[in-house]
Design a protein around this motif. Structure first.
Motif, PDB file in Angstrom:
ATOM      1  N   THR A  66       0.835  -1.195   0.000  1.00  0.00           N
ATOM      2  CA  THR A  66       0.000   0.000   0.000  1.00  0.00           C
ATOM      3  C   THR A  66       0.873   1.248   0.000  1.00  0.00           C
ATOM      4  O   THR A  66       1.781   1.370   0.818  1.00  0.00           O
ATOM      5  CB  THR A  66      -0.915   0.024   1.238  1.00  0.00           C
ATOM      6  OG1 THR A  66      -1.688  -1.175   1.264  1.00  0.00           O
ATOM      7  CG2 THR A  66      -1.844   1.230   1.189  1.00  0.00           C
ATOM      8  N   PRO A  67       0.634   2.191  -0.922  1.00  0.00           N
ATOM      9  CA  PRO A  67       1.450   3.398  -0.975  1.00  0.00           C
ATOM     10  C   PRO A  67       1.249   4.270   0.256  1.00  0.00           C
ATOM     11  O   PRO A  67       0.116   4.551   0.646  1.00  0.00           O
ATOM     12  CB  PRO A  67       0.955   4.106  -2.238  1.00  0.00           C
ATOM     13  CG  PRO A  67      -0.447   3.627  -2.411  1.00  0.00           C
ATOM     14  CD  PRO A  67      -0.435   2.196  -1.931  1.00  0.00           C
ATOM     15  N   MET A  68       2.322   4.706   0.874  1.00  0.00           N
ATOM     16  CA  MET A  68       2.219   5.594   2.030  1.00  0.00           C
ATOM     17  C   MET A  68       3.572   6.240   2.302  1.00  0.00           C
ATOM     18  O   MET A  68       4.613   5.731   1.871  1.00  0.00           O
ATOM     19  CB  MET A  68       1.727   4.841   3.258  1.00  0.00           C
ATOM     20  CG  MET A  68       2.590   3.678   3.691  1.00  0.00           C
ATOM     21  SD  MET A  68       1.823   2.738   5.044  1.00  0.00           S
ATOM     22  CE  MET A  68       0.364   2.106   4.207  1.00  0.00           C
ATOM     23  N   CYS A  69       3.529   7.349   3.008  1.00  0.00           N
ATOM     24  CA  CYS A  69       4.747   8.033   3.443  1.00  0.00           C
ATOM     25  C   CYS A  69       4.926   7.764   4.930  1.00  0.00           C
ATOM     26  O   CYS A  69       4.038   8.063   5.735  1.00  0.00           O
ATOM     27  CB  CYS A  69       4.644   9.536   3.188  1.00  0.00           C
ATOM     28  SG  CYS A  69       6.067  10.463   3.795  1.00  0.00           S
ATOM     29  N   ASN A  70       6.075   7.210   5.290  1.00  0.00           N
ATOM     30  CA  ASN A  70       6.335   6.822   6.677  1.00  0.00           C
ATOM     31  C   ASN A  70       7.312   7.769   7.377  1.00  0.00           C
ATOM     32  O   ASN A  70       7.925   7.392   8.377  1.00  0.00           O
ATOM     33  CB  ASN A  70       6.885   5.395   6.715  1.00  0.00           C
ATOM     34  CG  ASN A  70       5.888   4.388   6.182  1.00  0.00           C
ATOM     35  OD1 ASN A  70       4.718   4.444   6.505  1.00  0.00           O
ATOM     36  ND2 ASN A  70       6.357   3.473   5.338  1.00  0.00           N
ATOM     37  N   MET A  71       7.427   8.976   6.843  1.00  0.00           N
ATOM     38  CA  MET A  71       8.357   9.926   7.432  1.00  0.00           C
ATOM     39  C   MET A  71       7.986  10.262   8.882  1.00  0.00           C
ATOM     40  O   MET A  71       8.845  10.297   9.770  1.00  0.00           O
ATOM     41  CB  MET A  71       8.378  11.209   6.593  1.00  0.00           C
ATOM     42  CG  MET A  71       9.194  12.336   7.196  1.00  0.00           C
ATOM     43  SD  MET A  71      10.921  11.869   7.423  1.00  0.00           S
ATOM     44  CE  MET A  71      11.519  13.261   8.361  1.00  0.00           C
ATOM     45  N   LEU A  72       6.716  10.513   9.152  1.00  0.00           N
ATOM     46  CA  LEU A  72       6.301  10.927  10.496  1.00  0.00           C
ATOM     47  C   LEU A  72       6.516   9.832  11.537  1.00  0.00           C
ATOM     48  O   LEU A  72       7.081  10.103  12.599  1.00  0.00           O
ATOM     49  CB  LEU A  72       4.842  11.381  10.484  1.00  0.00           C
ATOM     50  CG  LEU A  72       4.376  12.102  11.748  1.00  0.00           C
ATOM     51  CD1 LEU A  72       5.175  13.370  11.967  1.00  0.00           C
ATOM     52  CD2 LEU A  72       2.882  12.415  11.662  1.00  0.00           C
ATOM     53  N   PHE A 140      16.279   7.947   5.755  1.00  0.00           N
ATOM     54  CA  PHE A 140      15.013   7.269   5.554  1.00  0.00           C
ATOM     55  C   PHE A 140      14.348   7.745   4.265  1.00  0.00           C
ATOM     56  O   PHE A 140      13.821   6.935   3.491  1.00  0.00           O
ATOM     57  CB  PHE A 140      14.095   7.533   6.748  1.00  0.00           C
ATOM     58  CG  PHE A 140      12.816   6.770   6.721  1.00  0.00           C
ATOM     59  CD1 PHE A 140      12.754   5.480   7.243  1.00  0.00           C
ATOM     60  CD2 PHE A 140      11.674   7.318   6.175  1.00  0.00           C
ATOM     61  CE1 PHE A 140      11.558   4.764   7.224  1.00  0.00           C
ATOM     62  CE2 PHE A 140      10.480   6.613   6.152  1.00  0.00           C
ATOM     63  CZ  PHE A 140      10.433   5.332   6.677  1.00  0.00           C
ATOM     64  N   CYS A 141      14.378   9.057   4.016  1.00  0.00           N
ATOM     65  CA  CYS A 141      13.775   9.606   2.798  1.00  0.00           C
ATOM     66  C   CYS A 141      14.606   9.259   1.569  1.00  0.00           C
ATOM     67  O   CYS A 141      14.056   9.052   0.479  1.00  0.00           O
ATOM     68  CB  CYS A 141      13.627  11.123   2.932  1.00  0.00           C
ATOM     69  SG  CYS A 141      12.439  11.635   4.189  1.00  0.00           S
ATOM     70  N   LYS A 142      15.917   9.200   1.736  1.00  0.00           N
ATOM     71  CA  LYS A 142      16.767   8.811   0.607  1.00  0.00           C
ATOM     72  C   LYS A 142      16.460   7.396   0.169  1.00  0.00           C
ATOM     73  O   LYS A 142      16.416   7.088  -1.026  1.00  0.00           O
ATOM     74  CB  LYS A 142      18.239   8.940   1.002  1.00  0.00           C
ATOM     75  CG  LYS A 142      18.731  10.371   1.139  1.00  0.00           C
ATOM     76  CD  LYS A 142      20.197  10.392   1.508  1.00  0.00           C
ATOM     77  CE  LYS A 142      20.697  11.827   1.628  1.00  0.00           C
ATOM     78  NZ  LYS A 142      22.135  11.889   2.031  1.00  0.00           N
ATOM     79  N   GLY A 436      16.913  -0.861   9.685  1.00  0.00           N
ATOM     80  CA  GLY A 436      16.362  -1.695   8.631  1.00  0.00           C
ATOM     81  C   GLY A 436      16.501  -1.105   7.243  1.00  0.00           C
ATOM     82  O   GLY A 436      15.900  -1.581   6.277  1.00  0.00           O
ATOM     83  N   GLU A 437      17.294  -0.035   7.095  1.00  0.00           N
ATOM     84  CA  GLU A 437      17.502   0.577   5.784  1.00  0.00           C
ATOM     85  C   GLU A 437      18.550  -0.224   5.036  1.00  0.00           C
ATOM     86  O   GLU A 437      19.742  -0.034   5.216  1.00  0.00           O
ATOM     87  CB  GLU A 437      17.965   2.038   5.937  1.00  0.00           C
ATOM     88  CG  GLU A 437      16.976   2.900   6.702  1.00  0.00           C
ATOM     89  CD  GLU A 437      17.575   4.243   7.082  1.00  0.00           C
ATOM     90  OE1 GLU A 437      18.534   4.680   6.411  1.00  0.00           O
ATOM     91  OE2 GLU A 437      17.143   4.815   8.077  1.00  0.00           O
ATOM     92  N   ASN A 438      18.110  -1.109   4.199  1.00  0.00           N
ATOM     93  CA  ASN A 438      19.048  -2.000   3.516  1.00  0.00           C
ATOM     94  C   ASN A 438      18.566  -2.243   2.105  1.00  0.00           C
ATOM     95  O   ASN A 438      17.583  -2.938   1.872  1.00  0.00           O
ATOM     96  CB  ASN A 438      19.176  -3.321   4.260  1.00  0.00           C
ATOM     97  CG  ASN A 438      20.335  -4.152   3.739  1.00  0.00           C
ATOM     98  OD1 ASN A 438      21.309  -3.604   3.234  1.00  0.00           O
ATOM     99  ND2 ASN A 438      20.225  -5.454   3.848  1.00  0.00           N
ATOM    100  N   ILE A 439      19.251  -1.660   1.128  1.00  0.00           N
ATOM    101  CA  ILE A 439      18.928  -1.848  -0.276  1.00  0.00           C
ATOM    102  C   ILE A 439      19.785  -2.976  -0.831  1.00  0.00           C
ATOM    103  O   ILE A 439      21.006  -2.928  -0.762  1.00  0.00           O
ATOM    104  CB  ILE A 439      19.184  -0.562  -1.082  1.00  0.00           C
ATOM    105  CG1 ILE A 439      18.345   0.576  -0.532  1.00  0.00           C
ATOM    106  CG2 ILE A 439      18.884  -0.786  -2.552  1.00  0.00           C
ATOM    107  CD1 ILE A 439      16.872   0.449  -0.758  1.00  0.00           C
TER     108      ILE A 439
END
Length: 440
Positions: A66-72, A140-142, A436-439
């Motif tokens: 589901t599309p969403m922005c998780n910045m907050l 996170f945004c990157k 968990g930022e792992n590309i």
């Protein structure tokens, strides 16, 4: 994805902005409410428990279709961990280091070492200000841009996420600043350290809760209006056509790129070679060549290379990006395109001055970033050469021959996080096991 499914995805995407606010800011409200009944010694444990729940929820959301922005929610995890550290520090001070005479004279109260809102509100203010000032520089945004593309490449919903995440941060900054101001003023002018009376609870607990409820009502109306605007007005956007595929070709020859004016946008430039076709999940290079020949009128005067594709479930259009290398500047004269050749130096000035379209800016940025990263580092982020901060040359004429996959997101991550950055190994471990930022 059919029209109904895409429209439904956009509705839930816009709706997720409200749910994100409810869950994220709601954790602070829950902590404030619980603080009336839980000892201040144990309240940091409650904060850490809420932190655990939020991180777990964040990981689920990041892997959701589901599309969403998780910045907050990401930013709120930082607020909670800092607040917990501050609370534990105050508790330790009261247990080990405070002068006992302060208890005697009444300047300190063992049962109330701190007031929860006086910790949470300034911490929230500082963290949200930090996040707002850094914005696109936050890892996170990157990662989100690496996975899904820039807002312009993600269509309407991507632009909404980008603008509304900033709006929510600004809103939280003003709310937390206002709460910080009035609570500390009340603390110095009215508060008595003997106990928390009804007036204290009203100012320290109930007013923030009331503001939270009002913010939900306001944002609910705002996002409902945004969805209505989308339903009534977002028509005819090339990147928003239902069940369509957009093919974009960057035309280069030597160190020059062929561009034309963007219709309706004044002096902004973009590639004249783009076309919408019925939706296709995959596109072969040969099919892309045939389509380019149809729209350009050219035949054998070019070489073509696939660059990358933008495809996500919330967009009504996937975008395939290609590099088209002409044998000479004169080859374009027999085409159906209008425009002119621009040297690489002129292109760089256009990008820096905002005179290129948003899609062209995203394309050139990705090409440059991947090229420079692959020339400087290996796939694990280690230097290829023993020269710190070595910066290779970038020339448009080399793009046709460089051996790199522009569609591989690993290079975008390496460009931002590599051996030339401080604490490379430590941050790598943090991304893998904590954030968990792992590309891959």
């Amino acid at each position: 994805m059919d029209e109904y499914s895409r429209d439904k995805a956009k509705f839930f995407g816009i709706q997720s902005l409200l749910y994100s606010w409810i869950r994220s800011v709601g954790t602070l409200v829950v902590i404030l409410f619980v603080s009336m009944y839980v000892s201040k010694i144990w309240l940091p444990a409650v904060v850490l428990f809420m932190e655990f729940l939020l991180i777990r929820r964040l990981n689920i959301l990041r892997n959701s279709d589901t599309p969403m922005c998780n910045m907050l929610p990401f930013m709120m995890t930082r607020v909670l961990i800092v607040a917990a550290i501050v609370m534990v520090t105050i508790n330790l001070y009261y247990m080990k280091f405070i002068d006992p005479q302060e208890y005697v004279v009444g300047t300190a109260n063992r049962k109330i070492p701190y007031i929860t809102i006086l910790v949470i509100s300034p911490v929230t203010l500082v963290v949200t200000l930090w996040a707002y000032m850094r914005r696109h520089k936050i890892g996170f945004c990157k990662e989100c841009r690496i996975r899904y593309g820039t807002p312009s490449e993600r269509g309407f919903i991507g632009k909404v996420f980008s603008s509304e995440s900033r709006y929510q941060l600004r809103m939280l900054i003003f709310i937390s600043a206002g709460i910080t101001a009035y609570t500390w003023i009340y603390y110095y002018m009215k508060y008595s350290n003997v106990n928390l009376n009804h007036a204290d609870l009203f100012y320290y607990v109930w007013i923030p809760i009331i503001l939270y409820v009002l913010s939900i009502i306001y944002l609910g109306r705002r996002y409902f209006n945004i969805y209505l605007f989308f339903r009534q007005n977002i028509v005819g956007d090339a990147t928003m056509k239902v069940s369509s595929t957009l093919l974009r070709y960057i035309i280069v020859s030597g160190d020059s790129v062929f561009l034309d004016d963007v219709a309706g946008q004044g002096s902004r430039k973009d590639t004249p070679a783009s076309v919408n076709i019925p939706y296709r999940e995959r596109m072969t290079l040969n099919d892309a060549k045939v389509m380019f020949e149809q729209i350009s009128g050219l035949r054998d005067e070019f070489n073509m290379r696939f660059l990358y594709v933008n495809a996500n479930k919330e967009s009504a259009c996937n975008i395939f990006h290609y590099l088209c290398v002409l044998k000479s500047h004169n080859s374009i004269e027999g085409s159906d395109f209008n425009g002119k050749w621009y040297k690489q130096s002129h292109l760089e000035r256009m990008l820096s001055e905002g005179l290129a379209s948003s899609l062209l800016t995203s394309e050139i940025h990705r090409i440059y970033t991947v090229t420079m990263a692959s020339k400087t580092y290996d796939r694990k982020g280690h230097r290829l050469y023993g020269i710190k901060h070595y910066k290779p040359s970038f020339r448009l004429r080399d793009l046709d021959d460089i051996d790199v996959d522009f569609n591989d997101p690993v290079w975008l991550m390496i460009a931002d996080d590599n051996e030339d950055r401080p604490f490379f190994q430590l941050r790598k471990l943090w991304r893998k096991y904590v954030s968990g930022e792992n590309i891959t």
